[in-house]
Design a protein around this motif. Sequence first.
Motif, mmCIF file in Angstrom:
data_model
loop_
_atom_site.group_PDB
_atom_site.id
_atom_site.type_symbol
_atom_site.label_atom_id
_atom_site.label_comp_id
_atom_site.label_asym_id
_atom_site.label_seq_id
_atom_site.Cartn_x
_atom_site.Cartn_y
_atom_site.Cartn_z
ATOM 1 N N LEU A 265 4.586 3.373 1.048
ATOM 2 C CA LEU A 265 4.667 2.629 2.299
ATOM 3 C C LEU A 265 4.593 1.137 2.012
ATOM 4 O O LEU A 265 3.564 0.630 1.582
ATOM 5 C CB LEU A 265 3.520 3.032 3.235
ATOM 6 C CG LEU A 265 3.416 4.516 3.598
ATOM 7 C CD1 LEU A 265 2.211 4.758 4.488
ATOM 8 C CD2 LEU A 265 4.681 4.991 4.274
ATOM 9 N N LYS A 266 5.683 0.437 2.251
ATOM 10 C CA LYS A 266 5.749 -0.994 1.955
ATOM 11 C C LYS A 266 5.662 -1.813 3.243
ATOM 12 O O LYS A 266 6.432 -1.580 4.179
ATOM 13 C CB LYS A 266 7.055 -1.320 1.236
ATOM 14 C CG LYS A 266 7.186 -2.786 0.828
ATOM 15 C CD LYS A 266 8.488 -3.037 0.098
ATOM 16 C CE LYS A 266 8.630 -4.497 -0.315
ATOM 17 N NZ LYS A 266 9.895 -4.735 -1.050
ATOM 18 N N PRO A 267 4.736 -2.777 3.318
ATOM 19 C CA PRO A 267 4.654 -3.625 4.510
ATOM 20 C C PRO A 267 5.949 -4.410 4.708
ATOM 21 O O PRO A 267 6.477 -4.997 3.754
ATOM 22 C CB PRO A 267 3.483 -4.569 4.194
ATOM 23 C CG PRO A 267 2.691 -3.871 3.136
ATOM 24 C CD PRO A 267 3.701 -3.098 2.324
ATOM 25 N N VAL A 268 6.466 -4.385 5.932
ATOM 26 C CA VAL A 268 7.737 -5.050 6.224
ATOM 27 C C VAL A 268 7.671 -6.539 5.888
ATOM 28 O O VAL A 268 8.615 -7.114 5.352
ATOM 29 C CB VAL A 268 8.112 -4.841 7.707
ATOM 30 C CG1 VAL A 268 9.294 -5.720 8.100
ATOM 31 C CG2 VAL A 268 8.446 -3.375 7.962
ATOM 32 N N THR A 269 6.546 -7.174 6.195
ATOM 33 C CA THR A 269 6.401 -8.609 5.933
ATOM 34 C C THR A 269 5.557 -8.881 4.692
ATOM 35 O O THR A 269 5.291 -10.033 4.372
ATOM 36 C CB THR A 269 5.744 -9.314 7.132
ATOM 37 O OG1 THR A 269 4.415 -8.800 7.311
ATOM 38 C CG2 THR A 269 6.533 -9.086 8.405
ATOM 39 N N GLY A 270 5.100 -7.843 4.034
ATOM 40 C CA GLY A 270 4.249 -8.014 2.873
ATOM 41 C C GLY A 270 2.772 -8.027 3.199
ATOM 42 O O GLY A 270 1.933 -7.844 2.317
ATOM 43 N N THR A 271 2.454 -8.251 4.452
ATOM 44 C CA THR A 271 1.048 -8.332 4.846
ATOM 45 C C THR A 271 0.916 -8.078 6.338
ATOM 46 O O THR A 271 1.802 -7.498 6.969
ATOM 47 C CB THR A 271 0.466 -9.720 4.470
ATOM 48 O OG1 THR A 271 -0.942 -9.744 4.729
ATOM 49 C CG2 THR A 271 1.143 -10.839 5.245
ATOM 50 N N TRP A 272 -0.187 -8.535 6.928
ATOM 51 C CA TRP A 272 -0.463 -8.319 8.350
ATOM 52 C C TRP A 272 0.495 -9.114 9.223
ATOM 53 O O TRP A 272 0.856 -10.251 8.905
ATOM 54 C CB TRP A 272 -1.904 -8.718 8.672
ATOM 55 C CG TRP A 272 -2.903 -7.847 7.977
ATOM 56 C CD1 TRP A 272 -3.475 -8.073 6.759
ATOM 57 C CD2 TRP A 272 -3.407 -6.596 8.434
ATOM 58 N NE1 TRP A 272 -4.307 -7.036 6.424
ATOM 59 C CE2 TRP A 272 -4.288 -6.115 7.437
ATOM 60 C CE3 TRP A 272 -3.197 -5.840 9.577
ATOM 61 C CZ2 TRP A 272 -4.965 -4.901 7.554
ATOM 62 C CZ3 TRP A 272 -3.867 -4.624 9.702
ATOM 63 C CH2 TRP A 272 -4.733 -4.171 8.706
ATOM 64 N N ILE A 273 0.886 -8.511 10.332
ATOM 65 C CA ILE A 273 1.735 -9.179 11.324
ATOM 66 C C ILE A 273 0.858 -9.620 12.487
ATOM 67 O O ILE A 273 0.050 -8.847 13.003
ATOM 68 C CB ILE A 273 2.835 -8.229 11.838
ATOM 69 C CG1 ILE A 273 3.815 -7.898 10.716
ATOM 70 C CG2 ILE A 273 3.563 -8.845 13.029
ATOM 71 C CD1 ILE A 273 4.860 -6.864 11.104
ATOM 72 N N THR A 274 1.016 -10.870 12.888
ATOM 73 C CA THR A 274 0.329 -11.378 14.078
ATOM 74 C C THR A 274 1.354 -11.478 15.206
ATOM 75 O O THR A 274 2.269 -12.309 15.136
ATOM 76 C CB THR A 274 -0.289 -12.763 13.823
ATOM 77 O OG1 THR A 274 -1.223 -12.683 12.746
ATOM 78 C CG2 THR A 274 -1.016 -13.271 15.070
ATOM 79 N N PRO A 275 1.266 -10.638 16.224
ATOM 80 C CA PRO A 275 2.229 -10.696 17.327
ATOM 81 C C PRO A 275 2.229 -12.064 18.002
ATOM 82 O O PRO A 275 1.219 -12.768 18.006
ATOM 83 C CB PRO A 275 1.734 -9.604 18.287
ATOM 84 C CG PRO A 275 0.967 -8.669 17.414
ATOM 85 C CD PRO A 275 0.299 -9.544 16.392
#
Length: 418
Positions: free
Chosen positions: A396-406
Amino acid sequence: MKAGMHTGSTPSRVLLSAGLGLLLTAATACSGGSDQPSDDPALTGAPIKVGLFNPDKGPVAVPAVKSGMDAGVSYVAKELKGVDGRPIVVEACSVDGTPESTIGCANKFVQAGVVAAFDGFNLSSSAGIGILQAAKIPLIGQIPFDQTTGSAAPGRVYFGAPQASFLVGALQGFKAEGKTSATLTLVDTPASHKTVDTQLKPLSGAIGIKATGLYFSPTNPNFSALAATIASTKPDVAGLIASPNASVCTQLIKNLRSVGYSGAIFVAACTSFIKSDPASAPGATLYSSVWLPGTERYAPKTAVDNLKAATKYISQTSGPADFYAHAQFATVVDFAKALAAAPSLDNLTGPTVLSTLQGLKNFPTFLGPTITCGKTTTPNCTTQMLLFTVQKDLSLKPVTGTWITPVPAIMATIPGAS
């Protein structure tokens, strides 16, 4: 349109969820367990008694919640030596998604004298809030699945992001990939209709994606018909807003592929299909409030170490090791660590538990982001979420590489989301 499926309506603005009328009814019979002694005899301190709204009954039962709770309590006892030497004892009470079951359990927790009640991803948690608040028992959780619960802050703390974060974050990710339409489905419940009507439609419009909401029967779902209807809308993205269990996720994916849908698939927080249908898994997108098994190549070292521990303890339970198990496990551990850091555990009560949790600042969670709690506008301690794509090797690879802040401006339009 197929029988048993309905599209969500489009409001002109985000609506404030109406509060539910709450009655202090006599406690109904609850199953799901009672006080359990500590599994570590070295813990000699006074037990910390908590309640668990355990969603193990009804058509959308989530058995992994109890597994995660049990595993987390065991981890706290054995690895953390309790909460300053005090074991956590759980009064579990079964809920089935109905307000009546929640009311019965809330009354049971009052009678049992718990100092906190764990939400357990309860679809009808708002039905118990009045009872818990009257008894000064805080409601603790990871994500408020009941939108009314998540729309206000008093008497509750959630270590993960609000429900809207996962929709906004996912839609942001889809938009960044050039996708312009999504058809997403949910089990047919009042909470689901509220999610589609007051979140999916307006949020997708704000982000610039055309979204359609569909529902499936909780008791007799026809996934073949549902998949055909979804495919007929020719969306860039198809799938689930939330997946109540592994069967729903797996069946929908198989049926979408069988009807010839070749677009992107969004599976909410479902991970079980990766093992049960590995051929269909690569390219699928899913969200989470915590790092999950399969992310070890991309997660921070601390999270990887904690994942190993969580997986070890969850594997010793009888339930599935899915998102719900890991998220509930993390919630218990964060609860215990937060209390252990309090200046004093003398005379521990519901109000002191609530004030301690609401006072958390820059707190590093077990499997999630660093959080700060206690806002007057939201019960959630963060808005950050993770969005993963399943790779060819099934990691499972993070789409942005890390946490997304909406986007804060969008989140600010939703009561209780920021």
